[in-house]
Design a protein around this motif. Structure first.
Motif, PDB file in Angstrom:
ATOM      1  N   HIS A 192      65.832   1.628  36.212  1.00 48.06           N
ATOM      2  CA  HIS A 192      65.464   2.832  36.727  1.00 48.06           C
ATOM      3  C   HIS A 192      64.265   3.625  35.754  1.00 48.06           C
ATOM      4  N   ALA A 193      63.900   3.095  34.892  1.00 48.19           N
ATOM      5  CA  ALA A 193      62.967   3.981  34.039  1.00 48.19           C
ATOM      6  C   ALA A 193      61.816   4.127  34.812  1.00 48.19           C
ATOM      7  N   VAL A 194      61.171   5.647  34.279  1.00 50.39           N
ATOM      8  CA  VAL A 194      59.830   5.996  35.135  1.00 50.39           C
ATOM      9  C   VAL A 194      58.913   6.119  34.011  1.00 50.39           C
ATOM     10  N   ARG A 195      57.880   5.481  34.608  1.00 53.68           N
ATOM     11  CA  ARG A 195      56.688   5.306  33.725  1.00 53.68           C
ATOM     12  C   ARG A 195      55.499   6.131  34.173  1.00 53.68           C
ATOM     13  N   LEU A 196      55.019   6.883  33.275  1.00 53.56           N
ATOM     14  CA  LEU A 196      53.688   7.628  33.650  1.00 53.56           C
ATOM     15  C   LEU A 196      52.550   7.297  32.738  1.00 53.56           C
ATOM     16  N   GLU A 197      51.441   7.310  33.268  1.00 54.20           N
ATOM     17  CA  GLU A 197      50.300   6.852  32.686  1.00 54.20           C
ATOM     18  C   GLU A 197      48.922   7.822  32.833  1.00 54.20           C
ATOM     19  N   ALA A 198      48.113   8.267  31.794  1.00 54.05           N
ATOM     20  CA  ALA A 198      46.910   9.125  32.148  1.00 54.05           C
ATOM     21  C   ALA A 198      46.160   8.546  30.899  1.00 54.05           C
TER      22      ALA A 198
ATOM     23  N   THR B  11      54.299  11.068  40.815  1.00 57.29           N
ATOM     24  CA  THR B  11      53.048  10.464  41.023  1.00 57.29           C
ATOM     25  C   THR B  11      52.932   9.767  39.591  1.00 57.29           C
ATOM     26  N   GLY B  12      51.360   9.449  39.585  1.00 53.70           N
ATOM     27  CA  GLY B  12      51.043   8.816  38.496  1.00 53.70           C
ATOM     28  C   GLY B  12      51.017   9.370  37.073  1.00 53.70           C
ATOM     29  N   GLY B  13      51.008  10.846  37.083  1.00 54.26           N
ATOM     30  CA  GLY B  13      51.051  11.586  35.843  1.00 54.26           C
ATOM     31  C   GLY B  13      52.266  12.513  35.848  1.00 54.26           C
ATOM     32  N   SER B  14      52.880  12.708  36.955  1.00 54.06           N
ATOM     33  CA  SER B  14      53.942  13.686  36.742  1.00 54.06           C
ATOM     34  C   SER B  14      55.352  13.217  37.373  1.00 54.06           C
ATOM     35  N   ALA B  15      56.470  13.737  36.911  1.00 54.39           N
ATOM     36  CA  ALA B  15      57.927  13.263  37.658  1.00 54.39           C
ATOM     37  C   ALA B  15      58.700  14.346  37.340  1.00 54.39           C
ATOM     38  N   CYS B  16      59.659  14.735  38.444  1.00 56.28           N
ATOM     39  CA  CYS B  16      60.814  15.676  38.119  1.00 56.28           C
ATOM     40  C   CYS B  16      62.134  14.689  38.112  1.00 56.28           C
ATOM     41  N   PHE B  17      63.109  15.377  37.558  1.00 54.01           N
ATOM     42  CA  PHE B  17      64.569  14.992  37.280  1.00 54.01           C
ATOM     43  C   PHE B  17      65.551  16.260  37.528  1.00 54.01           C
ATOM     44  N   TYR B  18      66.821  16.010  37.906  1.00 55.14           N
ATOM     45  CA  TYR B  18      67.815  16.958  37.877  1.00 55.14           C
ATOM     46  C   TYR B  18      69.033  16.331  37.853  1.00 55.14           C
ATOM     47  N   TYR B  19      70.051  17.236  37.431  1.00 53.57           N
ATOM     48  CA  TYR B  19      71.616  16.725  37.548  1.00 53.57           C
ATOM     49  C   TYR B  19      72.277  18.005  37.808  1.00 53.57           C
ATOM     50  N   ASP B  20      73.251  17.908  38.550  1.00 54.74           N
ATOM     51  CA  ASP B  20      74.397  19.186  38.732  1.00 54.74           C
ATOM     52  C   ASP B  20      75.268  19.195  37.417  1.00 54.74           C
ATOM     53  N   LEU B  21      75.369  20.475  36.958  1.00 57.49           N
ATOM     54  CA  LEU B  21      76.440  20.663  36.051  1.00 57.49           C
ATOM     55  C   LEU B  21      77.863  20.340  36.411  1.00 57.49           C
ATOM     56  N   ALA B  22      78.554  19.502  35.603  1.00 62.23           N
ATOM     57  CA  ALA B  22      80.122  19.297  35.797  1.00 62.23           C
ATOM     58  C   ALA B  22      80.947  19.482  34.475  1.00 62.23           C
ATOM     59  N   GLU B  23      81.933  19.189  34.728  1.00 61.63           N
ATOM     60  CA  GLU B  23      83.087  19.128  33.576  1.00 61.63           C
ATOM     61  C   GLU B  23      82.440  18.107  32.463  1.00 61.63           C
ATOM     62  N   PRO B  24      82.340  18.474  31.318  1.00 62.20           N
ATOM     63  CA  PRO B  24      83.151  19.549  30.735  1.00 62.20           C
ATOM     64  C   PRO B  24      82.813  21.111  30.626  1.00 62.20           C
ATOM     65  N   TRP B  25      81.466  21.113  31.282  1.00 63.66           N
ATOM     66  CA  TRP B  25      80.742  22.415  31.516  1.00 63.66           C
ATOM     67  C   TRP B  25      81.483  23.272  32.568  1.00 63.66           C
ATOM     68  N   PRO B  26      81.914  24.392  32.376  1.00 60.29           N
ATOM     69  CA  PRO B  26      82.976  25.191  33.403  1.00 60.29           C
ATOM     70  C   PRO B  26      82.376  25.587  34.453  1.00 60.29           C
ATOM     71  N   TYR B  27      80.905  25.846  34.631  1.00 62.94           N
ATOM     72  CA  TYR B  27      80.018  26.524  35.705  1.00 62.94           C
ATOM     73  C   TYR B  27      79.353  25.647  36.451  1.00 62.94           C
ATOM     74  N   LYS B  28      79.106  26.003  37.711  1.00 59.89           N
ATOM     75  CA  LYS B  28      78.405  25.328  38.666  1.00 59.89           C
ATOM     76  C   LYS B  28      76.939  25.819  38.348  1.00 59.89           C
ATOM     77  N   GLY B  29      76.004  24.559  38.547  1.00 59.89           N
ATOM     78  CA  GLY B  29      74.593  24.686  38.474  1.00 59.89           C
ATOM     79  C   GLY B  29      73.882  23.695  38.580  1.00 59.89           C
ATOM     80  N   ARG B  30      72.632  23.735  38.508  1.00 60.05           N
ATOM     81  CA  ARG B  30      71.571  22.475  38.495  1.00 60.05           C
ATOM     82  C   ARG B  30      70.455  22.713  37.081  1.00 60.05           C
ATOM     83  N   VAL B  31      70.466  21.395  36.594  1.00 57.54           N
ATOM     84  CA  VAL B  31      69.450  21.609  35.455  1.00 57.54           C
ATOM     85  C   VAL B  31      68.182  20.513  36.147  1.00 57.54           C
ATOM     86  N   SER B  32      66.947  21.117  35.859  1.00 54.83           N
ATOM     87  CA  SER B  32      65.666  20.420  36.264  1.00 54.83           C
ATOM     88  C   SER B  32      64.830  20.283  35.116  1.00 54.83           C
ATOM     89  N   GLN B  33      64.262  18.916  35.240  1.00 58.28           N
ATOM     90  CA  GLN B  33      63.224  18.787  33.989  1.00 58.28           C
ATOM     91  C   GLN B  33      61.908  18.128  34.723  1.00 58.28           C
TER      92      GLN B  33
END
Length: 276
Positions: A14-20, A103-125
């Motif tokens: 599942h690794a994502v590889r970027l090149e430039a 794309t070849g030079g960019s990528a985005c990722f995210y996950y939804d906050l869950a226990e043990p964190w007590p609040y709902k939300g989303r983190v993106s990178q």
């Protein structure tokens, strides 16, 4: 703790590889969406191993006292994974999802906050790789209640690039150093910079600006609009330069609320220049 010889996961399916140009970046979404490898001209810049590379610190950075923080009148308890404290957030322990549009030079990722964190939300990178730089962006959004949060990065840059050259030199001009107590947390006092080695937080009110130079090999400049940076160089193999949105224990001492109309966004850039 893992050693330098621990496999870094670069062969993970599942690794994502970027090149430039001559730059190669490997991102490991299943391993906390950390950067497993960054090479420039075939030279690795990051310490290898599943605990190293460069990982996101979210939804808090550094240590949180006794693993506890308040949101208004509500007290929350996080797992204590650094002696009596909780350290570096939960994002580095979970698998992130790869967003469409890589794309070849960019990528985005995210996950939804869950226990043990007590609040709902989303983190993106987001990672954007160019021939001479890596631009990083991380955001924290709430899908329900407002909550305090922090975000930043914890890169382990190699102290020596392993080609017979000199160790890295570090150069920056902080506005102050946060006095560190015996419990490794800031005391609240701002002091003059003390001699190395460091495991310390520095204030840079005009934005983080730190340069690592491997003489005759490479210069790397780490910048961010964030006003806080932790520098850790107590282990011989690496130097950590960690831009972050607030100081250690900041959920308690400098809370920054994430609200439905005001997400938290942190950006950083690593820009390099070959010297050899």
């Amino acid at each position: 703790m893992a050693t330098d010889e621990t496999p870094d996961g670069r062969d993970d399916e599942h690794a994502v590889r970027l090149e430039a140009g001559a730059a190669r970046l490997t991102i490991l979404p299943d391993l906390g969406c950390r950067v497993g490898s960054l090479t420039v001209g075939g030279v690795e810049l990051l310490r290898q191993g599943p605990n190293f590379g460069s990982f996101p610190m979210v939804p808090w950075c550094g240590r949180t006292r006794d693993g506890q923080f308040r949101n208004g009148g509500v007290l929350h308890q996080m797992p204590r994974d650094a002696g009596p404290h909780a350290i570096h957030g939960t994002g580095r322990h979970v698998a992130w999802r790869t967003a469409p549009g890589t794309t070849g030079g960019s990528a985005c990722f995210y996950y939804d906050l869950a226990e043990p964190w007590p609040y709902k939300g989303r983190v993106s990178q987001r990672f954007e790789l160019s021939e001479d730089r890596l631009d990083l962006t991380m955001s924290v959004e709430t899908t329900d209640d407002s909550f305090p949060a922090q975000a930043g990065w914890h890169p382990w840059f190699l102290r020596n690039l392993g080609r017979g050259g000199q160790d890295a030199l570090i150069d920056f001009t902080p506005g102050w150093m946060e006095e560190r107590g015996d419990d490794h947390l800031p005391t609240g006092r701002r002091v003059e910079t003390k001699p190395r080695p460091w495991d310390d937080c520095f204030g840079m009110p005009d934005g983080v600006d730190v340069t690592l130079t491997w003489p005759d090999e490479l210069r790397l400049r780490i910048t961010s609009p964030a006003e806080w940076v932790v520098v850790y160089d107590e282990q011989p193999p690496a130097i950590c330069v960690e831009p972050q949105s607030g100081p250690p224990n900041g959920l308690n001492t400098a809370p920054r609320l994430v609200t439905p109309i005001d997400p938290l966004e942190v950006r950083a850039t690593w820009a390099w220049e070959p010297l050899g």
